[in-house]
Motif scaffolding. Structure first.
Motif, PDB file in Angstrom:
ATOM      1  N   UNK A 165       0.482  -1.142  -0.303  1.00 38.66           N
ATOM      2  CA  UNK A 165       0.216  -0.157   0.173  1.00 38.66           C
ATOM      3  C   UNK A 165       0.620   1.448  -0.009  1.00 38.66           C
ATOM      4  N   UNK A 166       2.011   1.275   0.514  1.00 36.43           N
ATOM      5  CA  UNK A 166       2.779   2.236   0.615  1.00 36.43           C
ATOM      6  C   UNK A 166       3.313   2.538  -0.714  1.00 36.43           C
ATOM      7  N   UNK A 186      -7.784   2.596  -9.188  1.00 39.17           N
ATOM      8  CA  UNK A 186      -8.693   0.843  -9.062  1.00 39.17           C
ATOM      9  C   UNK A 186      -7.571   0.354  -8.524  1.00 39.17           C
ATOM     10  N   UNK A 187      -5.683   0.269  -8.184  1.00 42.93           N
ATOM     11  CA  UNK A 187      -5.013  -0.695  -7.772  1.00 42.93           C
ATOM     12  C   UNK A 187      -4.955  -0.186  -6.535  1.00 42.93           C
ATOM     13  N   UNK A 188      -5.903   1.007  -5.832  1.00 45.93           N
ATOM     14  CA  UNK A 188      -5.385   1.447  -4.545  1.00 45.93           C
ATOM     15  C   UNK A 188      -6.893   0.682  -4.169  1.00 45.93           C
ATOM     16  N   UNK A 231      -6.369  -0.076  -0.042  1.00 43.57           N
ATOM     17  CA  UNK A 231      -5.804   1.357  -0.110  1.00 43.57           C
ATOM     18  C   UNK A 231      -7.292   2.513   0.215  1.00 43.57           C
ATOM     19  N   UNK A 232      -7.149   2.722   1.209  1.00 42.26           N
ATOM     20  CA  UNK A 232      -8.772   3.739   1.129  1.00 42.26           C
ATOM     21  C   UNK A 232      -8.135   4.693   0.300  1.00 42.26           C
ATOM     22  N   UNK A 233      -9.461   4.673  -0.382  1.00 42.62           N
ATOM     23  CA  UNK A 233      -8.949   6.100  -1.226  1.00 42.62           C
ATOM     24  C   UNK A 233      -9.133   7.708  -1.085  1.00 42.62           C
TER      25      UNK A 233
END
Length: 230
Positions: free
Chosen positions: A42-43, A97-99, A104-106
């Motif tokens: 996510x980072x 979309x990957x996030x 990972x919170x948008x």
């Protein structure tokens, strides 16, 4: 005054920068080997998002600085790829979309709360470079695309193998980008080889691509130092 390189020598010098590309960074190797936590992935997605957000702008800067209409028309395709023809389309939408796919919170992505300082400095520096340097140097900096198609394909394969918790729709950006970047790399290399004729211009192009490799490496340095995000 030094003699310019031949076309083949110049191409070899540009391709010879492959070892500086970020695929050899320790974080990248760990990412592809399955050694990253969900927070670290996510980072990476959050920090890379900041890079993604400037790509259309840096391509627009190249267009603005280029006096050749045939190059401007061709380069405009890159702006459209990232921004899309309308809202909800294009590479930026695919990165959203990957996030979502890595949970990972948008809101956290969009407000850039997880963007490391090192990433911000590196990316802002790259945008400034493309806005202020001759268009041929900014185009040469984009030649990291010579090295990226195989890496993106390997990333999708590695993530599918090691991170089965990532939702499949998250791979859209890479799947859409791979065939496009292959054509872009061929075009850009020919463009740089054709328009950088003097020894000074060729050296500036080599230094521009070196700088871009360092920008990408700096992003991974920052991600690696940051560790994971919730």
């Amino acid at each position: 005054m030094a003699d310019p390189l031949t076309r083949d020598e110049f191409a070899a010098a540009l391709r010879g920068l492959a070892p500086r590309y970020w695929d050899r960074h320790p974080f990248h190797r760990r990412l592809h080997a399955g050694g990253c936590t969900p927070g670290e992935i996510r980072s990476w997605v959050a920090n890379r998002w900041y890079y993604q957000t400037i790509l259309a702008r840096k391509n627009a800067a190249i267009i603005a600085n280029c006096p050749l209409p045939e190059v401007r028309r061709r380069w405009l395709e890159r702006v459209t790829f990232h921004d899309g023809s309308r809202d909800g389309e294009g590479g930026t939408a695919d990165w959203l979309a990957l996030a979502d796919a890595v949970e990972l919170e948008r809101a956290a992505l969009l407000d850039e709360r997880h963007v490391a300082r090192g990433t911000r400095f590196a990316v802002d520096g790259y945008l400034h470079f493309c806005q202020t340097r001759p268009w041929t140097q900014a185009a040469a900096a984009a030649l990291t695309e010579l090295f990226s198609p195989e890496l993106m394909a390997a990333r999708v394969a590695a993530w599918r193998e090691h991170y089965d918790w990532i939702k499949p729709e998250g791979y859209a950006y890479f799947q859409n980008r791979i065939p496009v970047v292959q054509g872009d790399a061929t075009y850009t290399l020919d463009l740089v080889l054709t328009h950088c004729r003097t020894a000074d211009e060729q050296q500036a192009a080599i230094e521009a691509l070196t700088f871009k490799c360092d920008v990408l490496g700096a992003i991974l340095d920052a991600v690696d130092h940051q560790g994971g995000v919730p």
